[in-house]
Design a protein around this motif. Structure first.
Motif, short mmCIF file in Angstrom:
data_model
loop_
_atom_site.label_atom_id
_atom_site.label_comp_id
_atom_site.label_asym_id
_atom_site.label_seq_id
_atom_site.Cartn_x
_atom_site.Cartn_y
_atom_site.Cartn_z
N PRO A 1 39.82 31.85 52.31
CA PRO A 1 38.93 33.00 52.12
C PRO A 1 37.61 32.79 52.85
O PRO A 1 37.12 31.67 52.96
CB PRO A 1 38.71 33.04 50.61
CG PRO A 1 39.18 31.74 50.08
CD PRO A 1 40.10 31.13 51.08
N VAL B 1 33.70 33.75 52.87
CA VAL B 1 32.63 34.26 52.00
C VAL B 1 31.45 34.62 52.88
O VAL B 1 30.97 33.80 53.67
CB VAL B 1 32.22 33.21 50.94
CG1 VAL B 1 31.06 33.73 50.12
CG2 VAL B 1 33.42 32.88 50.05
N VAL C 1 35.20 37.93 51.10
CA VAL C 1 34.38 38.39 49.99
C VAL C 1 32.95 38.51 50.50
O VAL C 1 32.47 37.62 51.21
CB VAL C 1 34.42 37.39 48.81
CG1 VAL C 1 33.49 37.82 47.69
CG2 VAL C 1 35.84 37.21 48.31
N CYS D 1 29.14 38.69 49.23
CA CYS D 1 28.29 38.43 48.06
C CYS D 1 26.94 39.08 48.26
O CYS D 1 26.31 38.89 49.30
CB CYS D 1 28.10 36.93 47.86
SG CYS D 1 29.63 36.06 47.54
N ILE E 1 30.85 28.96 45.61
CA ILE E 1 31.51 30.27 45.55
C ILE E 1 32.86 30.20 46.27
O ILE E 1 33.86 30.71 45.76
CB ILE E 1 30.61 31.37 46.15
CG1 ILE E 1 29.43 31.60 45.23
CG2 ILE E 1 31.39 32.65 46.37
CD1 ILE E 1 28.38 32.53 45.79
N VAL E 2 32.90 29.58 47.44
CA VAL E 2 34.17 29.45 48.18
C VAL E 2 35.20 28.70 47.35
O VAL E 2 36.35 29.11 47.24
CB VAL E 2 33.94 28.75 49.55
CG1 VAL E 2 35.26 28.43 50.20
CG2 VAL E 2 33.09 29.62 50.45
N ILE F 1 36.49 30.94 44.57
CA ILE F 1 37.39 31.99 45.09
C ILE F 1 38.72 31.40 45.48
O ILE F 1 39.78 31.96 45.17
CB ILE F 1 36.72 32.72 46.27
CG1 ILE F 1 35.53 33.54 45.75
CG2 ILE F 1 37.72 33.61 46.99
CD1 ILE F 1 34.65 34.09 46.84
N GLU F 2 38.72 30.23 46.14
CA GLU F 2 39.98 29.59 46.54
C GLU F 2 40.83 29.25 45.31
O GLU F 2 42.04 29.46 45.31
CB GLU F 2 39.70 28.34 47.36
CG GLU F 2 39.28 28.64 48.77
CD GLU F 2 38.95 27.39 49.58
OE1 GLU F 2 38.69 26.32 48.98
OE2 GLU F 2 38.94 27.49 50.82
N PHE G 1 40.81 30.74 42.48
CA PHE G 1 41.29 32.01 41.93
C PHE G 1 42.50 32.53 42.70
O PHE G 1 43.44 33.08 42.12
CB PHE G 1 40.17 33.05 41.95
CG PHE G 1 40.58 34.40 41.44
CD1 PHE G 1 40.78 34.62 40.10
CD2 PHE G 1 40.76 35.44 42.33
CE1 PHE G 1 41.17 35.87 39.62
CE2 PHE G 1 41.15 36.70 41.88
CZ PHE G 1 41.35 36.91 40.51
N LEU G 2 42.53 32.34 44.02
CA LEU G 2 43.60 32.86 44.86
C LEU G 2 44.85 32.00 44.87
O LEU G 2 45.89 32.43 45.34
CB LEU G 2 43.10 33.03 46.31
CG LEU G 2 42.01 34.09 46.49
CD1 LEU G 2 41.50 34.06 47.93
CD2 LEU G 2 42.52 35.47 46.14
#
Length: 131
Positions: A19, A21, A107, A109, A122-123, A126-127, A129-130
């Motif tokens: 992802p 960011v 994403v 922000c 944040i990265v 997100i990673e 989460f994915l």
């Protein structure tokens, strides 16, 4: 009757990447949002998610000129949303570029992220989460 040159070449559509960011006030983000600000560009990107295509095929699918498609493809390439995936040959033997989406999730922000450490956090979130 088949031609001497292949009309449907193999294209590399890649896999799902990491992802990306973007902070809202980054130059990269400005380019990304700018490339998606036009409905035609969004239609082109959506069409490419269905199937890789040439500029001529995209012009037909989104009902616009090849010049307009090439303009938007350039912007989408600059924003790293579209990539050159291969080539095909027309019935007349002309080599044509085939485009595909990069498929990297992204994403944007807004606010609250000022340093690289926060961006990395944040990265990572997100990673995870994915996965």
């Amino acid at each position: 009757m088949s031609g001497l040159l292949p009309s449907d070449g193999d294209v590399d559509v890649g896999g799902e990447g990491s992802p990306r960011v973007h902070l809202f006030d980054d130059e990269e983000t400005e380019e990304l949002i700018g490339s998606l600000s036009c409905a035609t560009a969004r239609e082109i990107l959506s069409s490419l998610h269905e199937s890789p295509a040439t500029a001529a095929e995209l012009a037909d699918s989104v009902d616009t000129s090849i010049q307009n498609v090439r303009h938007h493809l350039g912007n989408l390439e600059d924003a790293e949303l579209v990539q050159l995936a291969g080539t095909r040959y027309s019935e007349k033997g002309r080599e044509m570029k085939v485009y595909a989406p990069t498929d990297d999730p992204f994403v944007v922000c807004v606010g609250g992220v000022d340093d690289d450490g926060a961006r990395e956090g944040i990265v990572d979130a997100i990673e995870s989460f994915l996965e």
